[in-house]
Enzyme design. Sequence first.
Site, short mmCIF file in Angstrom:
data_model
loop_
_atom_site.label_atom_id
_atom_site.label_comp_id
_atom_site.label_asym_id
_atom_site.label_seq_id
_atom_site.Cartn_x
_atom_site.Cartn_y
_atom_site.Cartn_z
CG ASP A 77 12.70 23.04 -17.06
OD1 ASP A 77 12.85 23.05 -15.82
OD2 ASP A 77 11.99 23.60 -17.59
N GLY A 97 4.00 29.39 -24.08
CA GLY A 97 4.99 29.71 -22.75
C GLY A 97 5.53 31.24 -23.07
N GLY A 98 6.40 31.44 -22.00
CA GLY A 98 6.64 32.96 -22.27
C GLY A 98 6.83 34.00 -23.70
CG MET A 99 10.70 33.81 -25.03
SD MET A 99 12.44 34.33 -24.64
CE MET A 99 13.06 33.05 -24.72
N GLY A 100 6.82 31.69 -26.48
CA GLY A 100 5.60 31.02 -27.96
C GLY A 100 4.85 30.17 -27.97
CD GLN A 101 -0.17 30.80 -29.46
OE1 GLN A 101 0.05 31.67 -30.55
NE2 GLN A 101 -1.22 30.99 -29.15
CB VAL A 102 2.54 23.94 -28.88
CG1 VAL A 102 2.75 23.79 -28.62
CG2 VAL A 102 4.27 24.71 -27.88
#
Length: 425
Positions: A137, A20-25
């Site tokens: 969302d 995502g814009g500010m992270g990772q999975v």
Amino acid sequence: MQAGDRIGDRYELTYPVGRGGMGQVWAGFDQRLDRPVAIKFLRQTEVPEDERETAGKRFRREARATARLDHPGVPAVHDLGVHGEDLFLVMQLVPGIVLADHIAEQERLSVGEAVVIAAQVCSVLEAAHAASLVHRDLKPQNLMITPAGVVKVLDFGVAALLSPTEASRLTATGRTLGTPAYIAPEQAQAGPVGPAADLYALGCILFEMLGGHPPYEATNAPDMMRRHLYSPIPIIGEYRSDVPDDLAHLLYCLLAKDPAERPASSGEVHRLLTPFAHGDDKPGSVAERVGKRNFNATARTASAPPMSFQEGLTESRARARELAEDELFVQAAEVLERALHSLPEDEGELLAVEAISVRADIANLLMLAGDFQRARGAFAALAHDLDQSGGQQDLAEECWHQVLVCETEMGQVTSNSLVPPKLRL
């Protein structure tokens, strides 16, 4: 972050599954409990400095919000911690297919299948709204269909617990909460957002499952939000003729501009959807169509850099052996499963023999792990394939025997158990 990194001295990263814009999975493994997990990172260095404190608070609240929702349609939260400068959240790894991909492949879902999926989402919303949580969302990208046919609602809590002050600040900077194609009119106007906004989003999703596209289409976000606010509510019957009138009316009500004109609760929507859930489209049939295909895609994504199957298999067997020696049987089985699914489609006789050996190893590892349900399925599938091909009959008989052992361990011994599995109707 890279595969093999160890997080919190407990979780080993295996492969990335999203960003995502500010992270990772990442997909990973809990080495202590020998189970697959999803590890979600908030990369503080990728967050604007003046927003880091707020972002960290939201991330922690997401963990707490999701952990409070004890529902099969919400991924379980296992842990929360800090790794270097990053926060991480450890959750249940959800296998399956994203609803957005399923719609893209099918173009339009059957009425019964769409209703079954929507009803399961309603069940999650009932639990969330009872806990005063609003998702804000909901969209097909946040819904997963697992191989067991369960619909999981992802990313619950990021927006749910934002204070009105935070929500107003985001809106003022042009970062309206929600995804434009599924955003409720009141949400687009930065008005008070409650459970009715989730029902509107559900209406958009149901419309897309039935019609093949969202109710409104536009080339940019501002135009999309104007359409939600001012365009006439589309009639699903104009796009397909097999939608029952009562279901079409419910969908029309879900898409009402005024929240007060939508159904009173997710529980009411669930009740109204139930009559349209047909037997042929129960979750199991959804899973049958998507489970195996998605697992194979995931396995290919997780593969190591290109190498020959034999080289990869040798490496995978060595790794699986190390894991099994540490009694990490589930993780060892997954390593071999990834190797198996990298088998070339045009396999020769030697590779076919190797594949049979790997499948037998996987079944035995699952049995050692105590996962008798999956082990039974693996043994039965292998035995059936061997019977069909007429090869390795000694192994086939051993597999059928192991099927009986698994059934005994699961307490499924009945009079039918006296009949060899391959002879049962």
